[in-house]
Motif scaffolding. Structure first.
Motif, PDB file in Angstrom:
ATOM      1  N   LYS B  83       0.838  -1.201   0.000  1.00  0.00           N
ATOM      2  CA  LYS B  83       0.000   0.000   0.000  1.00  0.00           C
ATOM      3  C   LYS B  83       0.875   1.255   0.000  1.00  0.00           C
ATOM      4  O   LYS B  83       0.590   2.228  -0.706  1.00  0.00           O
ATOM      5  CB  LYS B  83      -0.915   0.010   1.229  1.00  0.00           C
ATOM      6  N   ALA B  84       1.945   1.191   0.793  1.00  0.00           N
ATOM      7  CA  ALA B  84       2.839   2.361   0.865  1.00  0.00           C
ATOM      8  C   ALA B  84       3.450   2.646  -0.504  1.00  0.00           C
ATOM      9  O   ALA B  84       3.518   3.807  -0.940  1.00  0.00           O
ATOM     10  CB  ALA B  84       3.936   2.108   1.901  1.00  0.00           C
ATOM     11  N   ILE B  85       3.869   1.600  -1.187  1.00  0.00           N
ATOM     12  CA  ILE B  85       4.455   1.782  -2.521  1.00  0.00           C
ATOM     13  C   ILE B  85       3.435   2.401  -3.471  1.00  0.00           C
ATOM     14  O   ILE B  85       3.733   3.361  -4.188  1.00  0.00           O
ATOM     15  CB  ILE B  85       4.952   0.429  -3.077  1.00  0.00           C
ATOM     16  N   LEU B  86       2.236   1.857  -3.455  1.00  0.00           N
ATOM     17  CA  LEU B  86       1.214   2.370  -4.374  1.00  0.00           C
ATOM     18  C   LEU B  86       0.818   3.807  -4.041  1.00  0.00           C
ATOM     19  O   LEU B  86       0.572   4.612  -4.941  1.00  0.00           O
ATOM     20  CB  LEU B  86      -0.018   1.464  -4.365  1.00  0.00           C
ATOM     21  N   ASN B  87       0.779   4.124  -2.737  1.00  0.00           N
ATOM     22  CA  ASN B  87       0.420   5.497  -2.377  1.00  0.00           C
ATOM     23  C   ASN B  87       1.499   6.483  -2.819  1.00  0.00           C
ATOM     24  O   ASN B  87       1.199   7.586  -3.264  1.00  0.00           O
ATOM     25  CB  ASN B  87       0.163   5.597  -0.874  1.00  0.00           C
ATOM     26  N   GLN B  88       2.743   6.042  -2.712  1.00  0.00           N
ATOM     27  CA  GLN B  88       3.830   6.909  -3.154  1.00  0.00           C
ATOM     28  C   GLN B  88       3.796   7.085  -4.672  1.00  0.00           C
ATOM     29  O   GLN B  88       3.982   8.187  -5.199  1.00  0.00           O
ATOM     30  CB  GLN B  88       5.164   6.287  -2.729  1.00  0.00           C
ATOM     31  N   TYR B  89       3.531   5.980  -5.350  1.00  0.00           N
ATOM     32  CA  TYR B  89       3.407   6.026  -6.813  1.00  0.00           C
ATOM     33  C   TYR B  89       2.264   6.966  -7.212  1.00  0.00           C
ATOM     34  O   TYR B  89       2.387   7.750  -8.160  1.00  0.00           O
ATOM     35  CB  TYR B  89       3.155   4.610  -7.322  1.00  0.00           C
ATOM     36  N   LYS B  90       1.188   6.909  -6.439  1.00  0.00           N
ATOM     37  CA  LYS B  90       0.043   7.773  -6.697  1.00  0.00           C
ATOM     38  C   LYS B  90       0.450   9.241  -6.622  1.00  0.00           C
ATOM     39  O   LYS B  90       0.023  10.065  -7.436  1.00  0.00           O
ATOM     40  CB  LYS B  90      -1.036   7.469  -5.645  1.00  0.00           C
ATOM     41  N   GLU B  91       1.303   9.560  -5.651  1.00  0.00           N
ATOM     42  CA  GLU B  91       1.796  10.936  -5.540  1.00  0.00           C
ATOM     43  C   GLU B  91       2.555  11.320  -6.801  1.00  0.00           C
ATOM     44  O   GLU B  91       2.429  12.438  -7.304  1.00  0.00           O
ATOM     45  CB  GLU B  91       2.707  11.081  -4.314  1.00  0.00           C
ATOM     46  N   GLU B  92       3.352  10.374  -7.307  1.00  0.00           N
ATOM     47  CA  GLU B  92       4.093  10.649  -8.540  1.00  0.00           C
ATOM     48  C   GLU B  92       3.152  10.889  -9.709  1.00  0.00           C
ATOM     49  O   GLU B  92       3.412  11.729 -10.564  1.00  0.00           O
ATOM     50  CB  GLU B  92       5.026   9.487  -8.867  1.00  0.00           C
TER      51      GLU B  92
END
Lengths: 136, 136
Positions: B83-92
């Motif tokens: 989830k953390a990875i996807l949320n960070q990717y979402k920010e990108e």
DNA sequence: GCTTGCCTTAAAGCGTACTTTAAGGCTTAG
DNA sequence: CTAAGCCTTAAAGTACGCTTTAAGGCAAGC
């Protein structure tokens, strides 16, 4: 007012080496030099680098930027070609907007599946990759 | 139902070589083989490749996709990390949306300047790069 | 039985855009 | 006068993501 490469680099937030590289590639024509051969950047050059950075960030290739530079150097008669390039690039920007929207959907979908698993609403087996693990 | 690499390639619109490359990189674990050693793809694999393609198109690196595969293979306990990875990717993705919007503004601005020049409303000297030419 | 066309692997090659290295020169501070 | 810190150039190296090449195996059609 002219800037040294260091000042240009600071103002642009871009490594001096990269600016030199751009000049070498023909993306920054007509940079003058001082008596020691050091580059002197005008505000126009900085503006153009900033624009290139903006276009680069969204996928425009250096080769296309160079084409635009070459056309500009050939004068106003090339404006139709420059417009054509920009209009085509604009289409690519729209495509990218769609790709971003799709990726956002996919991310949100994946995130909501994770939430469901965490809350025990769905079994993890329905989750991609984990299913693969099972079939092992 | 299982697919050969050729079928997978056709369905995905993705070269067979690329699919093999992804498997070699650990992005497609647990692909079974037939008696001749040929890969057999399940629908799940195709779905995952499609998702990777979607993420790749918007800038996610293979190394990050691989991280996610590895986490998935470690089971549900890694869901917070995923989830953390996807949320960070979402920010990108949001950053990229802004970059696209800026580039679109810049393109439209440049296009309208070209129109102005074509219609003689402004002299070409106010145009980037051409000014450089002048100062030559 | 042999060609065609698919499959396999490992490894080398490529395009893009820098980034780093190497070798050296000018200028200013101490 | 010498060391620091900037500048110069040309060339080699790097990261990423494929893509191509090479060498060979199986299987179906003529």
């Amino acid at each position: 007012m002219a800037f040294t490469i260091k000042e240009a680099s600071e103002r642009l937030g871009c490594p001096a080496h990269t600016i030199r590289f751009y000049e070498k590639e023909g993306l920054l024509p007509y940079i003058k030099r001082d008596k020691n051969g050091n580059r002197l950047f005008e505000q126009d050059h900085l503006d153009w680098v900033r624009l290139m950075t903006c276009f680069r960030a969204t996928g425009m290739k250096l080769s296309l930027l160079k084409e635009m530079v070459n056309l500009a150097l050939d004068g106003d008669s090339t404006i139709p070609q420059r417009k054509a390039i920009l209009n085509q690039y604009k289409e690519e920007l729209f495509l990218r907007q769609n790709e971003l929207a799709e990726a956002l959907d996919a991310v949100n979908n994946k995130l909501s599946i994770y939430e469901d698993i965490e809350k025990g609403r769905i079994p993890s087996e329905s989750q991609l990759l984990i299913k693969m693990e099972e079939s092992e």
